[in-house]
Write an enzyme that holds these catalytic residues in place. Structure first.
Site, short mmCIF file in Angstrom:
data_model
loop_
_atom_site.label_atom_id
_atom_site.label_comp_id
_atom_site.label_asym_id
_atom_site.label_seq_id
_atom_site.Cartn_x
_atom_site.Cartn_y
_atom_site.Cartn_z
N LYS A 1 40.21 27.36 -25.15
CA LYS A 1 41.59 27.55 -24.70
C LYS A 1 42.12 26.23 -24.15
O LYS A 1 41.38 25.51 -23.45
CB LYS A 1 41.60 28.64 -23.60
CG LYS A 1 42.96 29.00 -23.07
CD LYS A 1 42.85 30.12 -22.02
CE LYS A 1 44.19 30.56 -21.49
NZ LYS A 1 44.07 31.64 -20.49
N SER B 1 46.82 35.67 -21.69
CA SER B 1 47.27 34.38 -22.18
C SER B 1 46.33 33.72 -23.20
O SER B 1 46.74 32.79 -23.88
CB SER B 1 47.49 33.43 -21.00
OG SER B 1 46.29 33.24 -20.28
N SER C 1 43.64 37.87 -18.98
CA SER C 1 43.91 37.01 -20.14
C SER C 1 42.80 36.86 -21.16
O SER C 1 43.05 36.32 -22.24
CB SER C 1 44.32 35.63 -19.66
OG SER C 1 45.66 35.66 -19.28
#
Ligand code: GLN
Length: 465
Positions: A74, A149, A173
């Site tokens: 990420k 996210s 997330s």
């Protein structure tokens, strides 16, 4: 074989594939993909590392289980020399000066980083639309959001562009995009994996965790990343989890929150599927108890009060002086103001303004301290629950993933979609999304540091649901 890591390891060792060919194939898939999962590709580094693995294998040297396994990161993790943008304009040209502990451990084990993955900017969001790199598209239906996210990470795993990915979970997330894309995603116990080198969102609930296609791969990656780190004083020591330890179920009692299931906000299909899963679990001789819990709107408002306060504080360092795209104005104060207002997204600014408000004099006692008190009560509630049950089971989300564009219309509705994930974050508990049971999966939660029990029960669910 269930574990992709073990399968690929065997293929490498038996020389059915070369690491270079494997890495090249995944890099090509990532480059061509139309789901907007990629912020930057690490092709030079990845191919260099792959060549080293191939040389070792050619020379007859032994390789470790993670050696040569391609993975994604990420875009909120520092990896020295790579762009770390947090999907923001502010940091779009920022390069990391050092490497996050969790990522370093994976690199030390020989895993190969392919990509920095698209996500909601600074982790702010539940759909991966709050990004300068374009909304991430769901792996199963590109008209739908990927979740957030860590949306890019979930889609890369679901589409086999990466074998596993490392996401970040502050309020859901990892778990929510895992559910939206039908894979596994683990938020470990707070502190089990060092936070050193992850861009801070809300430091009291930020967690580092893996997304993968099997329980076994989650176990392998978790073991490598876990451990106390002198660079993160909130990190803790933990025991390695063996494959054997999670092979037979020992869970006797499962609980679920009655008010989650009876709420008006839950989609009727999610509710029916969840209750059907409970029946299947009961049929295997497991006791199921209904539990009381805080109402979803209390959980959501407590979480957002604290998360906004913490992010306002954490992001105050991003003023264009030490990091980021500085915009010069007439004087220093103006430069800060313009840099921040031009380069932060609307959603991030909403949170900074909200966070500064709840921390300000005259408001903090009424709002912020009340949030902290509620957080303690939530933890106590969990302590009592785990005297009665081994595992808490819940849906991941109240409904199926929305269409791209829909949730941007109403931020408040988007916050409410986090109703089932944020409570476990406030409790700092380990929670795993499994891709079964409802359209967006199920969450399996245990008491702190009990990841072993979670993985064990996930293996049981795989054969039961
Ligand atoms: N959707 C939640 C939020 O926007 C959780 C995000 C996260 O875990 N980073 O805060």
């Amino acid at each position: 074989m269930d574990s992709q890591i073990k399968y690929i390891h065997q293929q490498l060792v038996s020389k059915q594939i070369t690491c270079t060919a494997l890495v090249q194939e995944k890099l090509d898939l990532l480059k061509e993909n139309t789901h907007n999962t990629v912020n930057s590709i690490l092709d030079t580094l990845a191919l260099e590392l792959a060549a080293k693995v191939d040389t070792k294998i050619k020379n007859g040297e032994e390789i470790g289980l993670l050696e040569g396994i391609p993975f994604g990161i990420k875009d909120v993790y520092m990896v020295q020399g790579t762009f770390t943008t947090a999907s923001s304009d502010l940091l779009k040209n920022y390069k990391s000066a050092y490497t996050a502990t969790a990522i370093q451990k994976l690199l030390d084990a020989g895993a190969i980083p392919l990509v920095k993955e698209n996500c909601d900017s600074f982790g702010h969001g539940s759909s991966s639309e709050n990004t300068i790199f374009g909304a991430v598209k769901n792996a199963l239906n590109p008209e739908l959001v990927a979740g957030g996210s860590s949306g890019g990470s979930a889609v890369n795993v679901a589409k086999d562009y990466t074998v596993f990915s490392i996401g970040g979970d502050t309020g859901g997330s990892i778990r929510q995009p895992a559910g939206y894309n039908k894979i596994y995603g683990l938020k470990p116990t707070y502190g089990r994996v060092s936070r050193y080198g992850i861009m801070a969102y809300a430091s009291s609930t930020d967690c580092v965790g893996p997304l993968a296609k099997s329980v076994e791969d989650i176990r392998i990656v978790l073991n490598v990343m876990s451990g106390k780190d002198p660079k993160d004083q909130t990190s803790i020591t933990s025991k390695e989890i063996s494959e054997n330890a999670i092979s037979t179920n020992t869970v006797k009692t499962v609980g679920y929150f009655k008010n989650f299931i009876e709420s008006d906000a839950i989609d009727s299909e999610v509710k029916a599927d969840f209750l059907a899963s409970i029946e299947k679990i009961k049929a295997k001789g497991i006791n199921v108890k209904e539990l009381d819990f805080f109402k979803s709107d209390i959980l959501v408002s407590t979480y957002y009060t604290l998360a906004m306060a913490e992010t306002a504080s954490n992001l105050s360092r991003l003023d264009g002086t030490n990091y980021g795209n500085r915009i010069e104005a007439e004087n220093l104060i103006e430069s800060y103001a313009v840099t921040r207002s031009e380069n932060f997204s609307e959603e991030t600014k909403r949170r900074i303004v909200g966070g500064n408000q709840v921390l300000s004099q005259g408001f903090s006692d009424e709002i912020y301290l009340k949030g902290l008190a509620l957080k303690n009560q939530i933890s106590e509630n969990f302590n009592e629950d785990f005297n009665e049950v081994d595992i808490i089971l819940s849906p991941v989300t109240p409904s199926a993933p929305p269409k791209i564009g829909e949730s941007l219309k109403d931020p408040h509705a988007m916050y409410l979609s986090d109703a089932y994930t944020v409570g476990f974050s406030l409790g700092q508990l380990p929670t795993l999304t499994v891709p079964q049971g409802t359209v967006t999966g199920l969450q399996v939660t245990a008491a702190k540091n009990n990841e072993e029990l979670i993985l064990k029960f996930a293996n049981f669910l795989k054969d039961t649901l």
